[in-house]
Enzyme design. Structure first.
Site, PDB file in Angstrom:
ATOM      1  N   GLY A   2      -9.120 -15.367  -1.602  1.00 41.83           N
ATOM      2  CA  GLY A   2      -7.899 -15.419  -0.790  1.00 41.83           C
ATOM      3  C   GLY A   2      -7.267 -14.046  -0.777  1.00 41.83           C
ATOM      4  N   VAL A  19       0.828  -1.208   0.000  1.00 43.09           N
ATOM      5  CA  VAL A  19       0.000   0.000   0.000  1.00 43.09           C
ATOM      6  C   VAL A  19       0.864   1.260   0.000  1.00 43.09           C
ATOM      7  CG1 VAL A  19      -1.672   1.317   1.359  1.00 43.09           C
ATOM      8  CG2 VAL A  19      -1.902  -1.153   1.162  1.00 43.09           C
ATOM      9  N   CYS A  52      -6.211  -9.410   1.987  1.00 46.05           N
ATOM     10  CA  CYS A  52      -7.224  -8.469   2.496  1.00 46.05           C
ATOM     11  C   CYS A  52      -8.528  -9.130   2.932  1.00 46.05           C
ATOM     12  CB  CYS A  52      -7.522  -7.427   1.429  1.00 46.05           C
ATOM     13  SG  CYS A  52      -6.042  -6.587   0.865  1.00 46.05           S
TER      14      CYS A  52
HETATM   15  C1  UGA Z   1      -9.361  -6.422  -2.393  1.00 44.59           C
HETATM   16  C2  UGA Z   1     -10.400  -5.375  -2.839  1.00 44.59           C
HETATM   17  O1  UGA Z   1     -10.925  -5.699  -4.132  1.00 44.59           O
HETATM   18  C3  UGA Z   1      -9.772  -3.977  -2.878  1.00 44.59           C
HETATM   19  O2  UGA Z   1     -10.768  -3.017  -3.185  1.00 44.59           O
HETATM   20  C4  UGA Z   1      -9.168  -3.670  -1.504  1.00 44.59           C
HETATM   21  O3  UGA Z   1      -8.500  -2.427  -1.493  1.00 44.59           O
HETATM   22  C5  UGA Z   1      -8.154  -4.748  -1.151  1.00 44.59           C
HETATM   23  O4  UGA Z   1      -8.803  -6.028  -1.142  1.00 44.59           O
HETATM   24  C6  UGA Z   1      -7.588  -4.401   0.201  1.00 44.59           C
HETATM   25  O5  UGA Z   1      -8.346  -4.379   1.188  1.00 44.59           O
HETATM   26  O6  UGA Z   1      -6.412  -4.003   0.296  1.00 44.59           O
HETATM   27  P1  UGA Z   1      -7.396  -7.774  -3.643  1.00 44.59           P
HETATM   28  O7  UGA Z   1      -7.337  -8.610  -2.415  1.00 44.59           O
HETATM   29  O8  UGA Z   1      -6.133  -7.233  -4.220  1.00 44.59           O
HETATM   30  O9  UGA Z   1      -8.345  -6.476  -3.399  1.00 44.59           O
HETATM   31  O10 UGA Z   1      -8.033  -8.641  -4.781  1.00 44.59           O
HETATM   32  P2  UGA Z   1      -9.471  -8.890  -5.448  1.00 44.59           P
HETATM   33  O11 UGA Z   1      -9.339  -8.655  -6.902  1.00 44.59           O
HETATM   34  O12 UGA Z   1     -10.535  -8.174  -4.753  1.00 44.59           O
HETATM   35  O13 UGA Z   1      -9.622 -10.473  -5.226  1.00 44.59           O
HETATM   36  C7  UGA Z   1      -9.697 -11.038  -3.917  1.00 44.59           C
HETATM   37  C8  UGA Z   1     -10.015 -12.509  -3.995  1.00 44.59           C
HETATM   38  O14 UGA Z   1     -11.338 -12.721  -4.446  1.00 44.59           O
HETATM   39  C9  UGA Z   1      -9.121 -13.286  -4.960  1.00 44.59           C
HETATM   40  O15 UGA Z   1      -8.787 -14.527  -4.375  1.00 44.59           O
HETATM   41  C10 UGA Z   1      -9.997 -13.478  -6.181  1.00 44.59           C
HETATM   42  O16 UGA Z   1      -9.660 -14.616  -6.939  1.00 44.59           O
HETATM   43  C11 UGA Z   1     -11.353 -13.620  -5.540  1.00 44.59           C
HETATM   44  N1  UGA Z   1     -12.464 -13.260  -6.444  1.00 44.59           N
HETATM   45  C12 UGA Z   1     -12.636 -11.974  -6.839  1.00 44.59           C
HETATM   46  C13 UGA Z   1     -13.343 -14.241  -6.851  1.00 44.59           C
HETATM   47  O17 UGA Z   1     -13.208 -15.444  -6.498  1.00 44.59           O
HETATM   48  N2  UGA Z   1     -14.390 -13.893  -7.656  1.00 44.59           N
HETATM   49  C14 UGA Z   1     -14.586 -12.617  -8.064  1.00 44.59           C
HETATM   50  O18 UGA Z   1     -15.581 -12.356  -8.790  1.00 44.59           O
HETATM   51  C15 UGA Z   1     -13.680 -11.627  -7.646  1.00 44.59           C
END
Ligand code: UGA
Length: 438
Positions: free
Chosen positions: A260, A11, A263
């Site tokens: 996963g 971050v 966050c």
């Molecule tokens: C997440 C949030 O999207 C951000 O807005 C936030 O700032 C961040 O956490 C944080 O708190 O710092 P991030 O963990 O980088 O971001 O990734 P995401 O793209 O949100 O994905 C998180 C997880 O959900 C991954 O394992 C992804 O594969 C899964 N996911 C996401 C799904 O299984 N399906 C989806 O439709 C979207």
């Protein structure tokens, strides 16, 4: 404007580099000498597309520098962001705030003149109040205002997210701090990104509520996917069908092996704990956490079922280890649990990931790492797609078929059209669709 970022992790580094790109002077501070030395030598310690270019450009322009010395760096700062880690505390799942409070004390001891101290790390509701109390009681002569400004960056898309945010949430009611925060984000404001000002506690909760909602949305579609498999429906079409309703929206409805990363797992758990402490439990989120935990192991069982219920002595080729593409981050990656389930079942696991293998070696048991998808497919009894990296989206399936021992693909991210895979003679087990067994 002089900005200092305390903590040069994910971050801090992304935010610091982007703020420098807006034209501010930014110093990124970290206690880790190795990290600062690497950054000063032009090496970026994390994988984030586009970050290295922004860092290099702004260092050359004299707007971005790095330091191990917190006190000298913050002495003349206008704004100091706290972007240190807030891991889950061992044992109880609460966010561990010891780094945040330690940084706050060091900052207060060193600043001069009116200074805005901003929590950028994800901190539980009330943390800003506690920092303010520390400042008031331990540093009564200092003129410091504490502001909450959570980040909503996604790993792998962090630069775009920072520069084109849906909103910037700023928690403060102090007019001088409002002015300074407007100045910090002025370039975004001119781009019409809404600056949303609210009370500090509200801002802190917005961050947790946003992540918990997204985690719940993913978990919802994952459960619908399981139901689709039982009743013969297609989850991707269900997601599209409900997502066209603007009240629901089509984002974060990709069924998969469970969320996963650094966050969602940590923040959902912390929100559950906070809510319990306030005697106002968030049962939907408690359930979300439990369902997601069970799901990862269930994905291991899904692979075993695709191998006729037995993986002992079989070679399983895992494509993708990181919790999502375009990152090398292995924190709470579903692959860890899935692979453990396969190892427990006696499988011989081979894996390939474009960026995550170094980190994976620290958290995954005894498996063999390959150099590309085709190498690990050789002699495999099943190919399992765990992370949807672009390079797995257009595999040469004809070549794959000639390499494997048993033509079975388990696609935990639904990245292939069923017909495309079955046409090449593979059995195909996706998420939330009918199995296609040869
Ligand atoms: C997440 C949030 O999207 C951000 O807005 C936030 O700032 C961040 O956490 C944080 O708190 O710092 P991030 O963990 O980088 O971001 O990734 P995401 O793209 O949100 O994905 C998180 C997880 O959900 C991954 O394992 C992804 O594969 C899964 N996911 C996401 C799904 O299984 N399906 C989806 O439709 C979207």
């Amino acid at each position: 404007m002089r900005i200092v970022m305390i903590g040069s992790g994910y971050v801090g580094l992304v935010s610091g580099a982007c703020l420098a790109d807006f034209g501010h002077h930014v110093t990124c501070v970290d206690k880790s000498a190795a990290k600062i030395d690497a950054l000063e030598a032009g090496k970026v310690p994390i994988f984030e597309p586009g970050l290295d270019n922004i860092i290099e450009h702004n260092r050359n322009a004299g707007r971005l520098d790095f330091s191990k010395e917190l006190a000298t760096s913050v002495a003349n700062a206008d704004v100091v962001f706290i972007a240190v880690g807030t891991p889950s505390r061992r044992g109880d799942g609460h966010a561990d705030l010891s780094y945040v409070y330690a940084a706050a004390r060091e900052i207060a001891a060193a600043v001069s003149g009116f200074t805005v101290v901003v929590t950028k790390s994800t901190v539980p509701v009330g943390t800003g109040d506690e920092i303010e109390r520390i400042f008031r009681e331990e540093f009564p002569q200092k003129d410091i205002c504490v502001v909450s400004n959570p980040e909503f960056l996604r790993e792998g898309a962090a630069i775009t997210d920072f520069k084109r945010p849906d909103r910037i949430v700023i928690g403060t009611e102090e007019p001088r701090a409002v002015e300074i925060m407007r100045e910090v984000y002025r370039p975004l404001y001119l781009n019409e990104a809404p600056l949303y000002f609210c009370e500090r506690r509200t801002s802190e909760l917005i961050k947790y509520a946003a992540n918990a909602f997204l985690a719940m949305k993913i978990t919802f579609i994952n459960e619908i996917a399981d139901l689709c498999e039982q009743i013969g429906a297609d989850v991707q079409k269900v997601a599209k069908g409900i997502g066209m309703d603007k009240r629901i929206g089509d984002k974060f409805l990709h069924a998969g092996p469970g969320y996963g990363g650094s966050c969602f797992p940590k923040d959902t758990l912390a929100l559950v704990k906070t809510a319990q402490d306030y005697d106002s439990p968030v049962r939907l989120i408690e359930t979300t956490v439990a369902i997601n935990d069970n799901r990862k192991r269930a994905m291991g069982r899904k692979v075993i079922a695709a191998c006729d219920g037995n993986v002992r002595g079989k070679k399983i080729a895992i494509l993708g280890l990181t919790f999502k593409p375009n990152t090398d981050d292995m924190r709470d990656a579903p692959s860890i649990t899935i692979i453990q389930a396969l190892l427990d079942g006696g499988a011989n696991v081979h894996a390939y990931d474009p960026e995550g293998m170094e980190m994976a070696k620290e958290v995954i048991g005894p498996i063999t790492y390959g150099t590309d998808p085709y190498e690990i497919a050789e002699g495999a009894d099943a190919i399992v797609i765990v992370t949807e990296w672009d390079e797995f989206r257009a595999l040469d399936l004809k070549r794959m078929k000639s390499l494997v021992k048993t033509p079975t693909i388990v696609d935990l991210r639904n990245i292939y059209p069923v017909a495309e895979v079955t046409k090449h003679g593979f059995s195909y087990f996706a998420i939330g669709k009918k199995n296609e067994k040869k």
